[in-house]
Design an enzyme around this catalytic site. Sequence first.
Site, PDB file in Angstrom:
ATOM      1  CB  SER A   1      38.471  41.289  41.453  1.00 43.62           C
ATOM      2  OG  SER A   1      38.372  40.686  42.712  1.00 43.62           O
TER       3      SER A   1
ATOM      4  CD  GLU B   1      27.395  41.643  37.368  1.00 45.37           C
ATOM      5  OE1 GLU B   1      28.432  41.436  38.023  1.00 45.37           O
ATOM      6  OE2 GLU B   1      26.249  41.420  37.818  1.00 45.37           O
TER       7      GLU B   1
ATOM      8  CG  PHE C   1      29.093  37.822  36.814  1.00 43.80           C
ATOM      9  CD1 PHE C   1      28.350  36.678  37.049  1.00 43.80           C
ATOM     10  CD2 PHE C   1      30.045  38.195  37.750  1.00 43.80           C
ATOM     11  CE1 PHE C   1      28.545  35.920  38.202  1.00 43.80           C
ATOM     12  CE2 PHE C   1      30.244  37.453  38.900  1.00 43.80           C
ATOM     13  CZ  PHE C   1      29.497  36.306  39.133  1.00 43.80           C
TER      14      PHE C   1
ATOM     15  CG  ASP D   1      38.039  32.349  42.376  1.00 40.45           C
ATOM     16  OD1 ASP D   1      38.514  32.157  43.508  1.00 40.45           O
ATOM     17  OD2 ASP D   1      38.215  33.392  41.739  1.00 40.45           O
TER      18      ASP D   1
ATOM     19  NE  ARG E   1      41.431  34.700  41.283  1.00 34.42           N
ATOM     20  CZ  ARG E   1      42.412  34.326  42.095  1.00 34.42           C
ATOM     21  NH1 ARG E   1      43.517  33.774  41.588  1.00 34.42           N
ATOM     22  NH2 ARG E   1      42.319  34.504  43.398  1.00 34.42           N
TER      23      ARG E   1
END
Length: 314
Positions: free
Chosen positions: A38, A59, A84, A118, A168
Amino acid sequence: MFVNNVGRPTREAYGDEILELGKENPDLYIVDCDIGKSCKTTEFSKRFPNQHINVGIAEQNACGVAAGLAACGKLPFVTTYAVFGSMRMSEQIRQMICYPNLNVKIACSHGGVTPANDGASHQGIEDMGILRTIPNMTVVMGCDYYSCRKLIRAAARHEGPVYLRFTRDAVPFIYDGNEEFEIGKAKLLKGGKDLTIIACGDIMECAWNAAEMLEQEGISVRLLDMHTIKPLDQEAVAAALTETSRVITVEDHNIINGLGSAVCEVAAELGTGKVKRIGIQDRFGESAPYKRLLEKNGITAEHVVAAAKDLLRE
């Protein structure tokens, strides 16, 4: 400079530029959080397997690994999603990276509501605000593929922590590949005297279209690409406030503590001009198409035009 609706996601700019930087610098490392596909780091991992560390879905651990690499003179880029990379990692970023002022870059895809379908859990709408409050942190969001490539390279040269925010989905080309960028210095896309629009990231297309619509009605618009949220180009903001009196900020981020708040802080200390903030209206995102989420929050060229006319009437 140009606007072309056929664009590319800025996360692809990260994947392409980091590969080039890896060829030039054997001390550059990617610390991945199991989402290399991604975040577009898979080619880097294939080309430079010894400079790629995948810590898995961890993370906070990635921060510790990156801090250790930086303390040993390496140049680590922690790669994950914006939600994150700002919230899950915030304590580790503060304590392990920013407090000792280590040379770590946090490179995050899925900034703003561009993750769209999402849903709210993956839409980073608070990230820039959270990280700009931490001392020593620099916060950057380029508006298109080409500007992001140049800003990634600038971040690699910059000594100290940097947060890089990417989209994205595809965003239009605003610049060509010849434009140069400096962290902390806004880019003037249009000159004008009646009001100023200051935007960043994927919302630059909206700001550009609004400026064009206003100019068709005889309103002279100054348009600034404020790609660096921190350190903010206070000189450019002060000039806009004193020379055009009216400023509209437009961003794909909560209007609290993002670009709009940063500009308002300058206005408050300067004691002149009026600022209207357009952005996410202090609400969570939803699972919906990207454009629909922008419309729901009033982040459209039409809303910017209406806000501009309101400011001009005051």
